[in-house]
Design a protein around this motif. Structure first.
Motif, PDB file in Angstrom:
ATOM      1  N   MET B   1       0.694  -0.755   0.045  1.00 28.63           N
ATOM      2  CA  MET B   1       0.071   0.182  -0.178  1.00 28.63           C
ATOM      3  C   MET B   1       1.401   1.457   0.160  1.00 28.63           C
ATOM      4  SD  MET B   1      -3.187   1.340   2.958  1.00 28.63           S
ATOM      5  CE  MET B   1      -1.896   1.272   4.102  1.00 28.63           C
ATOM      6  N   LYS B   2       0.787   1.862  -0.705  1.00 30.96           N
ATOM      7  CA  LYS B   2       1.317   3.274  -0.828  1.00 30.96           C
ATOM      8  C   LYS B   2       0.967   4.435  -0.311  1.00 30.96           C
ATOM      9  CE  LYS B   2       2.818   2.560  -5.177  1.00 30.96           C
ATOM     10  NZ  LYS B   2       2.420   2.473  -6.783  1.00 30.96           N
ATOM     11  N   ARG B   3       1.034   4.928   0.593  1.00 31.47           N
ATOM     12  CA  ARG B   3       0.480   6.624   1.297  1.00 31.47           C
ATOM     13  C   ARG B   3       1.113   7.542   1.425  1.00 31.47           C
ATOM     14  NH1 ARG B   3       0.265   4.154   6.409  1.00 31.47           N
ATOM     15  NH2 ARG B   3      -2.036   3.603   6.932  1.00 31.47           N
ATOM     16  N   GLY B  19       5.614   3.267   1.218  1.00 34.40           N
ATOM     17  CA  GLY B  19       5.406   2.338   0.902  1.00 34.40           C
ATOM     18  C   GLY B  19       6.198   2.625  -0.933  1.00 34.40           C
ATOM     19  N   PHE B  20       6.540   3.247  -1.364  1.00 36.17           N
ATOM     20  CA  PHE B  20       7.125   3.384  -2.306  1.00 36.17           C
ATOM     21  C   PHE B  20       8.481   2.523  -3.083  1.00 36.17           C
ATOM     22  CE2 PHE B  20       4.303   6.734  -1.534  1.00 36.17           C
ATOM     23  CZ  PHE B  20       3.813   7.496  -3.141  1.00 36.17           C
TER      24      PHE B  20
END
Lengths: 165, 65
Positions: B1-3, B19-20
């Motif tokens: 998941m990206k945030r 999260g990348f």
């Protein structure tokens, strides 16, 4: 890898940042072309309205449509909206010029109005930047939640969280 | 998941990417900045720092110090 970036941000006329767009194009040519052709004027208008509405909900700030000069004469130009407070009863107008740049209009004849105009301009600028960032994250496919808080000093802080699976 | 979290205060936009994979957070930063400019928000990078992999759980070492 993750990253922290702090940007100093100011309002200006919308334009294309060629070097950054080239970097985006190196990763995603289709997205870069889409961004290049994106008409941001309607998004700017919506963000301005959202920012005005958000500030209008703060105690002591009233959202309105018109402003007056020192003599009580209404401003004749087209405004996107305006903000009034007890310290600035004639109001601060916000307009979007033909280039899409945001401009402020107010009569600062009385010296005490000047500081209130500056305070409202700063509040609006932060509110607009929060709305713009929210819109961009949504465009990029993130689900976004926004919270705003006011400090004891009257500063406004916007916290955004964008999540994408 | 990206945030991505963003804190906007006093004319500054503080972005935190989590999260990348690899340097995709730099690409995402560029996308955000290029659209911000198209929306009339002129930005200059005041501070930029890649977090180490071990810090990506959200507890950055510098924040613990």
């Amino acid at each position: 890898m993750s990253k922290i970036v702090i940007l100093s941000a100011q309002l200006a006329a919308p334009h294309i940042l060629g070097d950054l767009l080239a970097k985006v194009a190196a990763q995603d040519q289709i997205l870069a072309e889409w961004i290049k052709g994106l008409d941001t004027f309607p998004i700017i208008e919506e963000c301005v309205q959202n920012a005005l509405a958000r500030l209008g909900k703060i105690e002591g700030i009233k959202q309105c449509q018109d402003i007056l000069d020192y003599y009580g004469k209404a401003y004749g130009g087209k405004l996107a909206g305006a903000l009034k407070t007890d310290a600035l009863p004639n109001g601060l107008g916000v307009k979007i010029n033909e280039k899409g740049a945001i401009e402020f209009v107010a009569d600062e004849y009385q010296s005490e109005w000047k500081s209130e105009i500056k305070r409202l301009q700063k509040l609006f600028t932060d509110a607009f930047q929060a709305e713009a960032t929210t819109a961009i994250l949504q465009i990029l496919g993130y689900e976004v939640e926004v919270e705003s808080t006011t400090t004891e000093k009257g500063e406004l802080i916007f916290n955004l969280e964008g999540v994408k699976q | 998941m990206k945030r991505i979290t963003a804190k906007i205060k006093g004319g500054k936009i503080h972005l935190d990417f989590n999260g990348f994979l690899g340097d995709t957070c730099l690409t995402e930063e560029n996308k955000i900045r290029v659209i911000l400019v198209k929306m009339g928000v002129k930005t200059d990078v005041e501070y930029s720092d890649n977090k180490r992999e071990g810090e990506t759980n959200g507890i950055a070492e510098r924040e613990r110090n």
